[in-house]
Design a protein around this motif. Sequence first.
Motif, PDB file in Angstrom:
ATOM      1  N   GLU A  40      41.889  35.964  38.042  1.00  0.00           N
ATOM      2  CA  GLU A  40      42.348  35.752  39.421  1.00  0.00           C
ATOM      3  C   GLU A  40      41.171  35.763  40.383  1.00  0.00           C
ATOM      4  OE1 GLU A  40      46.789  37.720  39.275  1.00  0.00           O
ATOM      5  OE2 GLU A  40      45.061  39.080  39.308  1.00  0.00           O
ATOM      6  N   LEU A  41      40.231  36.670  40.158  1.00  0.00           N
ATOM      7  CA  LEU A  41      39.020  36.682  40.992  1.00  0.00           C
ATOM      8  C   LEU A  41      38.270  35.359  40.873  1.00  0.00           C
ATOM      9  CD1 LEU A  41      37.711  40.304  40.433  1.00  0.00           C
ATOM     10  CD2 LEU A  41      38.066  39.217  42.652  1.00  0.00           C
ATOM     11  N   ARG A  42      38.187  34.834  39.657  1.00  0.00           N
ATOM     12  CA  ARG A  42      37.516  33.531  39.460  1.00  0.00           C
ATOM     13  C   ARG A  42      38.215  32.425  40.234  1.00  0.00           C
ATOM     14  NH1 ARG A  42      35.027  31.286  34.893  1.00  0.00           N
ATOM     15  NH2 ARG A  42      34.360  29.890  36.506  1.00  0.00           N
ATOM     16  N   ARG A  43      39.526  32.479  40.322  1.00  0.00           N
ATOM     17  CA  ARG A  43      40.263  31.457  41.081  1.00  0.00           C
ATOM     18  C   ARG A  43      39.984  31.578  42.579  1.00  0.00           C
ATOM     19  NH1 ARG A  43      44.170  31.983  37.038  1.00  0.00           N
ATOM     20  NH2 ARG A  43      45.406  33.548  38.119  1.00  0.00           N
ATOM     21  N   PHE A  44      39.847  32.798  43.067  1.00  0.00           N
ATOM     22  CA  PHE A  44      39.557  32.994  44.489  1.00  0.00           C
ATOM     23  C   PHE A  44      38.105  32.679  44.837  1.00  0.00           C
ATOM     24  CE2 PHE A  44      43.484  35.533  44.473  1.00  0.00           C
ATOM     25  CZ  PHE A  44      44.071  35.060  45.638  1.00  0.00           C
ATOM     26  N   ILE A  45      37.212  32.780  43.842  1.00  0.00           N
ATOM     27  CA  ILE A  45      35.790  32.467  44.043  1.00  0.00           C
ATOM     28  C   ILE A  45      35.423  31.427  42.989  1.00  0.00           C
ATOM     29  CG2 ILE A  45      33.478  33.423  44.340  1.00  0.00           C
ATOM     30  CD1 ILE A  45      34.775  36.224  44.449  1.00  0.00           C
ATOM     31  N   PRO A  46      35.854  30.182  43.162  1.00  0.00           N
ATOM     32  CA  PRO A  46      35.742  29.185  42.095  1.00  0.00           C
ATOM     33  C   PRO A  46      34.317  28.786  41.714  1.00  0.00           C
ATOM     34  CG  PRO A  46      36.555  28.174  44.117  1.00  0.00           C
ATOM     35  CD  PRO A  46      36.500  29.651  44.359  1.00  0.00           C
ATOM     36  N   ASP A  47      33.360  28.933  42.603  1.00  0.00           N
ATOM     37  CA  ASP A  47      32.008  28.489  42.273  1.00  0.00           C
ATOM     38  C   ASP A  47      31.138  29.582  41.653  1.00  0.00           C
ATOM     39  OD1 ASP A  47      32.213  29.652  44.776  1.00  0.00           O
ATOM     40  OD2 ASP A  47      30.614  28.474  45.668  1.00  0.00           O
ATOM     41  N   ILE A  48      31.725  30.711  41.292  1.00  0.00           N
ATOM     42  CA  ILE A  48      30.982  31.773  40.614  1.00  0.00           C
ATOM     43  C   ILE A  48      31.186  31.625  39.106  1.00  0.00           C
ATOM     44  CG2 ILE A  48      32.829  33.492  40.685  1.00  0.00           C
ATOM     45  CD1 ILE A  48      30.692  35.631  41.234  1.00  0.00           C
ATOM     46  N   SER A  49      30.133  31.796  38.340  1.00  0.00           N
ATOM     47  CA  SER A  49      30.272  31.720  36.885  1.00  0.00           C
ATOM     48  C   SER A  49      30.854  33.027  36.356  1.00  0.00           C
ATOM     49  CB  SER A  49      28.911  31.456  36.237  1.00  0.00           C
ATOM     50  OG  SER A  49      28.089  32.608  36.334  1.00  0.00           O
ATOM     51  N   SER A  50      31.409  32.978  35.182  1.00  0.00           N
ATOM     52  CA  SER A  50      31.961  34.182  34.559  1.00  0.00           C
ATOM     53  C   SER A  50      30.887  35.245  34.382  1.00  0.00           C
ATOM     54  CB  SER A  50      32.571  33.851  33.198  1.00  0.00           C
ATOM     55  OG  SER A  50      33.712  33.062  33.360  1.00  0.00           O
TER      56      SER A  50
END
Length: 125
Positions: free
Chosen positions: A48-58
């Motif tokens: 969910e965090l990745r969806r809110f910050i889409p340009d951050i890599s895992s």
Amino acid sequence: MDDMRAKNKKNAIVEICPVRNVVARFGDKWSFLTLLVLGEQGVLRFSELRRFIPDISSRVLSGTLRKLEADGLIERRAFPVVPPRVEYKLSATGASLVPLVIQLTEWARVHMKTIVQHRAERESP
């Protein structure tokens, strides 16, 4: 010898300086965004965090979360289930930081045009 002591004393002051020491840990753009998202959304899973910050890599998000957790700004809760489920939320300390991050963000928004203009003037021949 005196030069060495002066250098060591200067480094010691830099290392214990609370502003530099603390701000360096959460002052990068990913930490700021992560704190803001968790402040707005509450408890979130990694995906969910990745969806809110889409340009951050895992990899970068994972490192950011570890750093924020190590500093006590967020709390991580792992559930003993398969597949693994982990949730993140702000700690009380992290929550107390969010209003200040919001203020700084607002200040940047208000002054960005002027700052960019000054940069352009300094860079022009």
